[in-house]
Design a protein around this motif. Structure first.
Motif, PDB file in Angstrom:
ATOM      1  N   ARG A   1       0.829  -1.202   0.000  1.00 53.01           N
ATOM      2  CA  ARG A   1       0.000   0.000   0.000  1.00 53.01           C
ATOM      3  C   ARG A   1       0.862   1.249   0.000  1.00 53.01           C
ATOM      4  N   GLY A   2       0.397   2.274  -0.738  1.00 52.91           N
ATOM      5  CA  GLY A   2       1.141   3.519  -0.841  1.00 52.91           C
ATOM      6  C   GLY A   2       0.753   4.541   0.214  1.00 52.91           C
ATOM      7  N   GLU A   3       1.089   5.796  -0.059  1.00 51.27           N
ATOM      8  CA  GLU A   3       0.862   6.873   0.904  1.00 51.27           C
ATOM      9  C   GLU A   3      -0.605   7.268   0.977  1.00 51.27           C
ATOM     10  N   ALA A   4      -1.225   7.501  -0.179  1.00 55.25           N
ATOM     11  CA  ALA A   4      -2.613   7.982  -0.205  1.00 55.25           C
ATOM     12  C   ALA A   4      -3.582   6.821  -0.365  1.00 55.25           C
ATOM     13  N   ASP A   5      -4.821   7.068   0.071  1.00 54.44           N
ATOM     14  CA  ASP A   5      -5.869   6.065  -0.084  1.00 54.44           C
ATOM     15  C   ASP A   5      -6.466   6.144  -1.478  1.00 54.44           C
ATOM     16  N   LEU A   6      -6.798   4.980  -2.015  1.00 50.83           N
ATOM     17  CA  LEU A   6      -7.492   4.921  -3.291  1.00 50.83           C
ATOM     18  C   LEU A   6      -8.981   4.756  -3.018  1.00 50.83           C
ATOM     19  N   PRO A   7      -9.809   5.680  -3.477  1.00 52.17           N
ATOM     20  CA  PRO A   7     -11.246   5.575  -3.210  1.00 52.17           C
ATOM     21  C   PRO A   7     -11.840   4.326  -3.858  1.00 52.17           C
ATOM     22  N   GLY A   8     -12.549   3.584  -3.061  1.00 53.03           N
ATOM     23  CA  GLY A   8     -13.160   2.350  -3.548  1.00 53.03           C
ATOM     24  C   GLY A   8     -12.279   1.129  -3.410  1.00 53.03           C
ATOM     25  N   LEU A   9     -11.016   1.323  -2.955  1.00 51.45           N
ATOM     26  CA  LEU A   9     -10.107   0.179  -2.802  1.00 51.45           C
ATOM     27  C   LEU A   9      -9.599   0.018  -1.383  1.00 51.45           C
ATOM     28  N   THR A  10      -9.061   1.087  -0.850  1.00 52.85           N
ATOM     29  CA  THR A  10      -8.444   1.006   0.481  1.00 52.85           C
ATOM     30  C   THR A  10      -9.328   1.577   1.586  1.00 52.85           C
ATOM     31  N   ASP A  11     -10.270   2.453   1.238  1.00 52.10           N
ATOM     32  CA  ASP A  11     -11.112   3.060   2.266  1.00 52.10           C
ATOM     33  C   ASP A  11     -12.418   2.305   2.478  1.00 52.10           C
ATOM     34  N   VAL A  12     -12.652   1.245   1.718  1.00 51.94           N
ATOM     35  CA  VAL A  12     -13.887   0.463   1.819  1.00 51.94           C
ATOM     36  C   VAL A  12     -13.524  -0.972   2.177  1.00 51.94           C
ATOM     37  N   LYS A  13     -14.234  -1.541   3.130  1.00 52.12           N
ATOM     38  CA  LYS A  13     -14.004  -2.917   3.515  1.00 52.12           C
ATOM     39  C   LYS A  13     -15.241  -3.735   3.166  1.00 52.12           C
ATOM     40  N   VAL A  14     -15.078  -4.678   2.278  1.00 58.69           N
ATOM     41  CA  VAL A  14     -16.181  -5.521   1.826  1.00 58.69           C
ATOM     42  C   VAL A  14     -16.175  -6.800   2.657  1.00 58.69           C
ATOM     43  N   PRO A  15     -17.230  -7.058   3.402  1.00 55.86           N
ATOM     44  CA  PRO A  15     -17.238  -8.295   4.221  1.00 55.86           C
ATOM     45  C   PRO A  15     -17.315  -9.533   3.340  1.00 55.86           C
ATOM     46  N   ARG A  16     -16.732 -10.595   3.843  1.00 57.43           N
ATOM     47  CA  ARG A  16     -16.766 -11.856   3.108  1.00 57.43           C
ATOM     48  C   ARG A  16     -18.169 -12.433   3.137  1.00 57.43           C
ATOM     49  N   ARG A  17     -18.665 -12.733   1.976  1.00 53.80           N
ATOM     50  CA  ARG A  17     -20.015 -13.284   1.894  1.00 53.80           C
ATOM     51  C   ARG A  17     -20.069 -14.688   2.476  1.00 53.80           C
ATOM     52  N   LEU A  18     -19.050 -15.478   2.204  1.00 54.98           N
ATOM     53  CA  LEU A  18     -19.003 -16.847   2.685  1.00 54.98           C
ATOM     54  C   LEU A  18     -17.746 -17.039   3.530  1.00 54.98           C
ATOM     55  N   GLY A  19     -17.892 -17.746   4.630  1.00 52.48           N
ATOM     56  CA  GLY A  19     -16.755 -18.033   5.490  1.00 52.48           C
ATOM     57  C   GLY A  19     -16.128 -19.377   5.149  1.00 52.48           C
ATOM     58  N   PRO A  20     -15.084 -19.728   5.847  1.00 51.16           N
ATOM     59  CA  PRO A  20     -14.441 -21.030   5.594  1.00 51.16           C
ATOM     60  C   PRO A  20     -15.315 -22.193   6.037  1.00 51.16           C
ATOM     61  N   LYS A  21     -15.152 -23.333   5.355  1.00 50.19           N
ATOM     62  CA  LYS A  21     -15.940 -24.520   5.657  1.00 50.19           C
ATOM     63  C   LYS A  21     -15.116 -25.589   6.368  1.00 50.19           C
ATOM     64  N   ARG A  22     -13.833 -25.652   6.072  1.00 49.91           N
ATOM     65  CA  ARG A  22     -12.995 -26.702   6.626  1.00 49.91           C
ATOM     66  C   ARG A  22     -12.649 -26.401   8.086  1.00 49.91           C
ATOM     67  N   VAL A  23     -12.537 -27.462   8.877  1.00 51.82           N
ATOM     68  CA  VAL A  23     -12.279 -27.302  10.308  1.00 51.82           C
ATOM     69  C   VAL A  23     -10.956 -26.600  10.554  1.00 51.82           C
ATOM     70  N   GLY A  24      -9.929 -27.005   9.822  1.00 57.43           N
ATOM     71  CA  GLY A  24      -8.617 -26.411  10.031  1.00 57.43           C
ATOM     72  C   GLY A  24      -8.587 -24.929   9.713  1.00 57.43           C
ATOM     73  N   LYS A  25      -9.285 -24.542   8.651  1.00 52.54           N
ATOM     74  CA  LYS A  25      -9.298 -23.124   8.276  1.00 52.54           C
ATOM     75  C   LYS A  25     -10.120 -22.293   9.266  1.00 52.54           C
ATOM     76  N   ILE A  26     -11.201 -22.870   9.792  1.00 49.04           N
ATOM     77  CA  ILE A  26     -11.987 -22.153  10.811  1.00 49.04           C
ATOM     78  C   ILE A  26     -11.151 -21.948  12.068  1.00 49.04           C
ATOM     79  N   CYS A  27     -10.422 -22.995  12.476  1.00 49.67           N
ATOM     80  CA  CYS A  27      -9.555 -22.868  13.657  1.00 49.67           C
ATOM     81  C   CYS A  27      -8.446 -21.844  13.434  1.00 49.67           C
ATOM     82  N   LYS A  28      -7.924 -21.803  12.222  1.00 47.03           N
ATOM     83  CA  LYS A  28      -6.867 -20.840  11.924  1.00 47.03           C
ATOM     84  C   LYS A  28      -7.415 -19.414  11.903  1.00 47.03           C
ATOM     85  N   MET A  29      -8.632 -19.268  11.388  1.00 48.39           N
ATOM     86  CA  MET A  29      -9.221 -17.932  11.282  1.00 48.39           C
ATOM     87  C   MET A  29      -9.533 -17.352  12.666  1.00 48.39           C
ATOM     88  N   PHE A  30     -10.061 -18.171  13.571  1.00 54.31           N
ATOM     89  CA  PHE A  30     -10.462 -17.686  14.895  1.00 54.31           C
ATOM     90  C   PHE A  30      -9.453 -18.060  15.990  1.00 54.31           C
TER      91      PHE A  30
END
Length: 282
Positions: free
Chosen positions: A116-145
């Motif tokens: 990431r650079g110095e300035a924010d890019l509108p629509g890229l760095t100032d916006v956070k899009v939540p994940r529509r789907l989470g992980p399904k595998r047990v190992g990935k869920i444990c790693k995520m949380f």
């Protein structure tokens, strides 16, 4: 040229149209997976580092990693290769793909933000899009949380609220993959016992087979031994008979030998007498 820029940190994506060829010279003769600074694209991209992930030419043919040319070529592709989806098992097809080197015929280029650079890019760095789907595998869920073995993974699965066509609000959650449940443990125990039973049955069958084989070999050896003894006894009887016959012949020859010699002497005397008579007559 269109630039599709994605930010993995926030999940946002943005498309930018650039017509100035001088600004696009940065991407010419670059390959897929190369990292390059975005200072020449404009002041707002100062300090950013982008990575080329793919693209399409003006006719829609995708760029393929590993084809080191800046033009379109035809390759014989099979199942599992990129840029091709097989319809039948064992099917191969010669298809046109674009090389991995960027050229002037590229219509759209896919980029990801590595740094990431110095300035924010509108629509890229100032916006956070939540994940529509989470992980399904047990190992990935444990790693995520950052879960431990004592935590229940089913309480941390990502759920989402959905409105159906009828207007009902429901909550959806994915089916957790590789989850160890009592049913799974029971099934594994049963499979293990089944394998052990199979091994035991196979061992008993093998043992029975070799026992029968040894018994059969002993019987064959015994029959061969008895047959050889019978043959030897028969040979011994023949030899005795031959010896007896030879001895009897020898005894008979001795008895007949004296008579034969006397007859020969008499015959010799008669022949001598006849010779003398013949001389006298002359």
């Amino acid at each position: 040229m269109k630039l599709n820029i994605a930010n993995p940190a926030t999940g946002a994506q943005k498309k930018i149209d650039i017509d100035d060829e001088n600004r696009l010279q940065l991407f010419m003769d670059r390959r897929i997976a190369e990292e390059l600074p975005g200072d020449s694209l404009g002041d707002e991209f100062k300090g950013y580092v982008f990575k080329i992930t793919g693209g399409n030419d003006s006719d829609g043919f995708p760029m393929r990693q590993g084809v080191l040319v800046n033009r379109r070529v035809k390759l014989l592709l099979r199942r599992g290769m990129p840029c091709y989806k097989a319809l039948r098992k064992g099917e191969r097809r010669r298809k046109a793909v674009r090389g991995c080197i960027v050229g002037p015929d590229i219509a759209s280029l896919s980029l990801t933000i590595v740094k990431r650079g110095e300035a924010d890019l509108p629509g890229l760095t100032d916006v956070k899009v939540p994940r529509r789907l989470g992980p399904k595998r047990v190992g990935k869920i444990c790693k995520m949380f950052n879960l431990s073995k004592d935590d229940d993974v089913r309480d941390y699965v990502v759920r989402r609220k959905v409105v159906t066509k009828n207007g009902n609000k429901i909550t959806k959650k994915p089916k957790i993959q590789r989850l160890i449940t009592p049913a799974v443990k029971h099934r594994r125990r049963q499979i293990k016992k089944k394998i052990e039973r199979r091994k035991k049955a196979s061992y008993l069958k093998r043992k029975e087979y070799f026992d029968r084989l040894n018994k059969r070999s002993k019987q064959v050896k015994a029959s061969k031994k008895s047959a050889s003894q019978a043959v030897n006894n028969k040979k011994g009887g023949r030899q005795q008979q031959q010896q007896q016959s030879q001895s009897s012949q020898q005894q008979g020859g001795k008895r007949g030998g004296g008579k034969g010699s006397g007859k020969q002497q008499q015959g010799g005397k008669q022949q001598g007498g006849n010779k003398g008579k013949g001389k006298r007559r002359r």
